[in-house]
Design a protein around this motif. Structure first.
Motif, PDB file in Angstrom:
ATOM      1  N   GLY A  93       0.813  -1.210   0.000  1.00  0.00           N
ATOM      2  CA  GLY A  93       0.000   0.000   0.000  1.00  0.00           C
ATOM      3  C   GLY A  93       0.848   1.262   0.000  1.00  0.00           C
ATOM      4  O   GLY A  93       0.579   2.210  -0.740  1.00  0.00           O
ATOM      5  N   LEU A  94       1.899   1.284   0.825  1.00  0.00           N
ATOM      6  CA  LEU A  94       2.774   2.450   0.861  1.00  0.00           C
ATOM      7  C   LEU A  94       3.536   2.625  -0.451  1.00  0.00           C
ATOM      8  O   LEU A  94       3.732   3.753  -0.916  1.00  0.00           O
ATOM      9  CB  LEU A  94       3.746   2.343   2.031  1.00  0.00           C
ATOM     10  CG  LEU A  94       3.154   2.627   3.402  1.00  0.00           C
ATOM     11  CD1 LEU A  94       4.194   2.394   4.493  1.00  0.00           C
ATOM     12  CD2 LEU A  94       2.627   4.040   3.471  1.00  0.00           C
ATOM     13  N   PHE A  95       3.971   1.525  -1.046  1.00  0.00           N
ATOM     14  CA  PHE A  95       4.676   1.609  -2.328  1.00  0.00           C
ATOM     15  C   PHE A  95       3.770   2.191  -3.402  1.00  0.00           C
ATOM     16  O   PHE A  95       4.174   3.067  -4.173  1.00  0.00           O
ATOM     17  CB  PHE A  95       5.182   0.215  -2.730  1.00  0.00           C
ATOM     18  CG  PHE A  95       5.974   0.208  -3.991  1.00  0.00           C
ATOM     19  CD1 PHE A  95       7.225   0.805  -4.049  1.00  0.00           C
ATOM     20  CD2 PHE A  95       5.471  -0.394  -5.126  1.00  0.00           C
ATOM     21  CE1 PHE A  95       7.963   0.799  -5.218  1.00  0.00           C
ATOM     22  CE2 PHE A  95       6.193  -0.402  -6.300  1.00  0.00           C
ATOM     23  CZ  PHE A  95       7.446   0.201  -6.346  1.00  0.00           C
ATOM     24  N   PHE A  96       2.532   1.732  -3.437  1.00  0.00           N
ATOM     25  CA  PHE A  96       1.569   2.249  -4.413  1.00  0.00           C
ATOM     26  C   PHE A  96       1.303   3.735  -4.189  1.00  0.00           C
ATOM     27  O   PHE A  96       1.297   4.533  -5.135  1.00  0.00           O
ATOM     28  CB  PHE A  96       0.280   1.435  -4.332  1.00  0.00           C
ATOM     29  CG  PHE A  96      -0.748   1.802  -5.342  1.00  0.00           C
ATOM     30  CD1 PHE A  96      -0.557   1.523  -6.677  1.00  0.00           C
ATOM     31  CD2 PHE A  96      -1.911   2.459  -4.964  1.00  0.00           C
ATOM     32  CE1 PHE A  96      -1.503   1.872  -7.622  1.00  0.00           C
ATOM     33  CE2 PHE A  96      -2.860   2.803  -5.895  1.00  0.00           C
ATOM     34  CZ  PHE A  96      -2.650   2.514  -7.228  1.00  0.00           C
ATOM     35  N   LEU A  97       1.097   4.136  -2.946  1.00  0.00           N
ATOM     36  CA  LEU A  97       0.851   5.544  -2.640  1.00  0.00           C
ATOM     37  C   LEU A  97       2.069   6.417  -2.924  1.00  0.00           C
ATOM     38  O   LEU A  97       1.932   7.558  -3.388  1.00  0.00           O
ATOM     39  CB  LEU A  97       0.421   5.701  -1.192  1.00  0.00           C
ATOM     40  CG  LEU A  97      -1.017   5.299  -0.892  1.00  0.00           C
ATOM     41  CD1 LEU A  97      -1.287   5.363   0.601  1.00  0.00           C
ATOM     42  CD2 LEU A  97      -1.983   6.177  -1.640  1.00  0.00           C
ATOM     43  N   LEU A  98       3.263   5.902  -2.674  1.00  0.00           N
ATOM     44  CA  LEU A  98       4.471   6.676  -2.961  1.00  0.00           C
ATOM     45  C   LEU A  98       4.646   6.902  -4.457  1.00  0.00           C
ATOM     46  O   LEU A  98       5.071   7.985  -4.879  1.00  0.00           O
ATOM     47  CB  LEU A  98       5.694   5.982  -2.370  1.00  0.00           C
ATOM     48  CG  LEU A  98       5.858   6.146  -0.866  1.00  0.00           C
ATOM     49  CD1 LEU A  98       7.048   5.333  -0.368  1.00  0.00           C
ATOM     50  CD2 LEU A  98       6.012   7.591  -0.489  1.00  0.00           C
ATOM     51  N   ILE A  99       4.336   5.902  -5.267  1.00  0.00           N
ATOM     52  CA  ILE A  99       4.400   6.082  -6.725  1.00  0.00           C
ATOM     53  C   ILE A  99       3.425   7.164  -7.161  1.00  0.00           C
ATOM     54  O   ILE A  99       3.764   8.045  -7.963  1.00  0.00           O
ATOM     55  CB  ILE A  99       4.123   4.753  -7.450  1.00  0.00           C
ATOM     56  CG1 ILE A  99       5.278   3.798  -7.257  1.00  0.00           C
ATOM     57  CG2 ILE A  99       3.866   4.973  -8.932  1.00  0.00           C
ATOM     58  CD1 ILE A  99       5.027   2.413  -7.789  1.00  0.00           C
TER      59      ILE A  99
END
Length: 117
Positions: A93-99
């Motif tokens: 989830g954090l990786f997706f939001l950071l992108i």
């Protein structure tokens, strides 16, 4: 077998009668020039088709669509939280939001979010 045939024919007759009745009742009786003209995306069809289109409006619309798709991808992430490993769920989830945040800041930095210069 004969009952099924009669019920099918009766259903088709009723449906056809309803469709015919709705077609007759929905006819437009007033033929107005404005109502009969096509309307395409806010442009007047009677003027020239070579009007300039705002590229800023197009970019804002594309950015809106990207973040709209983001919401549809994040909602299932919340619904599968009880069934997955919390660490992998958090990292994905954090990786997706950071992108997505990186893309937003890049658009902001390039000035695509400013309506007027």
């Amino acid at each position: 077998m004969l009952t099924m045939l009669f019920s099918t024919l009766f259903t088709l007759t009723i449906v056809s009668a309803i469709m015919l009745l709705s077609s007759i009742l929905s006819k437009k009786t007033i033929m107005d020039r404005e109502k009969m003209s096509p309307f395409e995306c806010g442009f007047d069809p009677k003027n020239s088709a070579r009007l300039p289109f705002s590229l800023r409006f197009f970019l804002i619309a594309v950015i809106f669509l990207i973040f709209d798709v983001e919401i549809t991808l994040l909602l299932p992430l919340a619904s599968v939280a009880p069934f997955t490993n919390i660490i992998s769920w958090t990292y994905s989830g954090l990786f997706f939001l950071l992108i997505l945040l990186f893309g937003l800041f890049y658009e902001w930095w390039k000035g695509a979010l400013e309506w007027a210069h």
